[in-house]
Design a protein around this motif. Structure first.
Motif, mmCIF file in Angstrom:
data_model
loop_
_atom_site.group_PDB
_atom_site.id
_atom_site.type_symbol
_atom_site.label_atom_id
_atom_site.label_comp_id
_atom_site.label_asym_id
_atom_site.label_seq_id
_atom_site.Cartn_x
_atom_site.Cartn_y
_atom_site.Cartn_z
ATOM 1 N N SER A 34 -6.458 -12.446 5.785
ATOM 2 C CA SER A 34 -6.112 -11.089 5.782
ATOM 3 C C SER A 34 -4.859 -10.903 4.981
ATOM 4 O O SER A 34 -4.880 -9.704 4.334
ATOM 5 N N HIS A 35 -4.063 -11.756 4.719
ATOM 6 C CA HIS A 35 -2.797 -11.586 3.830
ATOM 7 C C HIS A 35 -3.347 -11.772 2.503
ATOM 8 O O HIS A 35 -2.707 -11.380 1.343
ATOM 9 N N LYS A 36 -4.642 -11.932 2.089
ATOM 10 C CA LYS A 36 -5.133 -12.157 0.662
ATOM 11 C C LYS A 36 -6.236 -10.840 0.333
ATOM 12 O O LYS A 36 -6.715 -10.878 -0.782
ATOM 13 N N ARG A 37 -6.228 -10.091 1.369
ATOM 14 C CA ARG A 37 -7.119 -9.093 1.075
ATOM 15 C C ARG A 37 -6.422 -7.798 0.607
ATOM 16 O O ARG A 37 -5.483 -7.356 1.399
ATOM 17 N N VAL A 38 -6.976 -7.070 -0.367
ATOM 18 C CA VAL A 38 -6.231 -5.791 -0.812
ATOM 19 C C VAL A 38 -7.385 -4.639 -1.218
ATOM 20 O O VAL A 38 -8.415 -5.057 -1.827
ATOM 21 N N VAL A 39 -7.345 -3.540 -0.640
ATOM 22 C CA VAL A 39 -8.338 -2.582 -1.188
ATOM 23 C C VAL A 39 -7.459 -1.277 -1.807
ATOM 24 O O VAL A 39 -6.417 -0.912 -1.320
ATOM 25 N N VAL A 40 -8.129 -0.878 -2.787
ATOM 26 C CA VAL A 40 -7.644 0.309 -3.877
ATOM 27 C C VAL A 40 -8.454 1.199 -3.715
ATOM 28 O O VAL A 40 -9.686 1.091 -3.782
ATOM 29 N N SER A 41 -7.984 2.580 -3.517
ATOM 30 C CA SER A 41 -8.927 3.700 -3.382
ATOM 31 C C SER A 41 -8.088 4.946 -3.991
ATOM 32 O O SER A 41 -6.897 4.777 -4.397
ATOM 33 N N TRP A 42 -9.095 6.122 -4.082
ATOM 34 C CA TRP A 42 -8.488 7.287 -4.781
ATOM 35 C C TRP A 42 -8.776 8.316 -3.790
ATOM 36 O O TRP A 42 -9.434 8.194 -2.796
ATOM 37 N N VAL A 43 -8.887 9.693 -4.410
ATOM 38 C CA VAL A 43 -9.188 10.699 -3.820
ATOM 39 C C VAL A 43 -10.619 11.135 -3.641
ATOM 40 O O VAL A 43 -11.346 10.954 -5.043
ATOM 41 N N GLY A 44 -11.256 11.572 -2.770
ATOM 42 C CA GLY A 44 -12.785 11.814 -2.576
ATOM 43 C C GLY A 44 -13.056 11.823 -0.906
ATOM 44 O O GLY A 44 -11.938 11.318 -0.284
ATOM 45 N N CYS A 45 -14.006 12.230 -0.708
ATOM 46 C CA CYS A 45 -14.167 12.193 0.954
ATOM 47 C C CYS A 45 -14.122 10.564 1.344
ATOM 48 O O CYS A 45 -13.289 10.277 2.159
ATOM 49 N N SER A 46 -14.562 9.712 0.487
ATOM 50 C CA SER A 46 -14.588 8.166 0.808
ATOM 51 C C SER A 46 -13.105 7.796 0.657
ATOM 52 O O SER A 46 -13.011 6.557 1.153
ATOM 53 N N TRP A 47 -12.094 8.229 0.013
ATOM 54 C CA TRP A 47 -10.909 7.726 -0.020
ATOM 55 C C TRP A 47 -10.154 7.354 1.249
ATOM 56 O O TRP A 47 -9.300 6.452 1.062
ATOM 57 N N LYS A 48 -10.685 7.614 2.333
ATOM 58 C CA LYS A 48 -10.145 7.476 3.387
ATOM 59 C C LYS A 48 -10.447 5.989 3.686
ATOM 60 O O LYS A 48 -9.895 5.639 4.749
#
Ligand SMILES: Cc1ncc(C[n+]2csc(CCOP(=O)(O)OP(=O)(O)O)c2C)c(N)n1
Ligand code: SF4
Ligand SMILES: [Mg+2]
Length: 200
Positions: A34-48
């Protein structure tokens, strides 16, 4: 699992929930720490998405998911970097980042939740809206053909570009796993059911 499901703020029938579930399962089944997992997102419905995935996470500016994810990967190549984006943003407004990420071919897993419309801004046509579809910005019918993200990615140098479908959970999860294991840039374009607006 209950805690993140209880926090969901999407429309109750939104298939984004299944996509997040598949992403989480894929990482679990691959035993990625888990300490090697990163998720990057931005704005849109799915940004959540990044709020429902309890790894290291960043919500960046509109359209900046891939530049941000690129620098995360360069700064620490040990990390497994997942970037999530959506059709209106990725294939429309910020398509330049998409082309260059394919060309650069770094080990980033890129998941696009493609609901064929701009949903958060309430139902405008996006680059993947079908030609005959009716939306707020195409009140009679859409006059331009949708483009094919897979062909564009491949032509730009992407060595892994596949489609999945949010209503086929197991297949979607397996494709996400394949994409994570692929050691170069990988695109999974998920046809995401959006019952609120995608009525075609
Ligand atoms: C710089 C900037 N321009 C425009 C917006 C408005 N905006 C919010 S979400 C969005 C796009 C939503 O469509 P899509 O990318 O397909 O995501 P979905 O909501 O369908 O998941 C836009 C244009 C914004 N937040 N920031
Ligand atoms: S509008 Fe569509 S994509 Fe957005 S939360 Fe509702 S069902 Fe999901
Ligand atoms: Mg969309």
């Amino acid at each position: 699992m209950r805690s993140w499901l209880n926090n969901i703020q999407w429309c109750p029938w939104c298939w984004d929930t299944l996509i997040i579930w598949a992403i989480k399962k894929a990482f679990e089944e691959l035993w990625i720490e888990s300490h090697k997992r990163v998720v990057v997102s931005w704005v849109g419905c799915s940004w959540k998405a990044s709020q429902y995935i309890d790894w290291y996470a960043a919500e960046t500016l509109h359209g900046r998911t891939l530049p941000f994810a690129t620098w995360v990967k360069i700064a620490n190549p040990e990390l497994t970097v997942l970037a999530t984006w959506w059709d209106g943003d990725w294939y429309g407004i910020w398509v330049g980042h998409f082309i260059h990420a394919c060309k650069r071919d770094l080990d980033i897993t890129y998941i696009v939740m493609d609901n064929e419309n701009y949903a958060l801004t309430t139902w405008q046509a996006s680059p993947t809206t079908p030609i005959w579809a009716k939306t707020k910005t195409t009140p009679d019918w859409n006059t331009s053909a949708p483009f094919n993200p897979i062909t564009i990615a491949e032509n730009a140098g992407c060595s892994f570009a596949k489609t999945a479908d949010s209503i086929k959970f197991v297949e979607m999860k397996e494709i996400i796993k394949e994409a994570i294991l692929h050691k170069w840039f990988s695109l999974v374009n998920i046809h995401q059911a959006c019952p609120s607006y995608k009525r075609w």
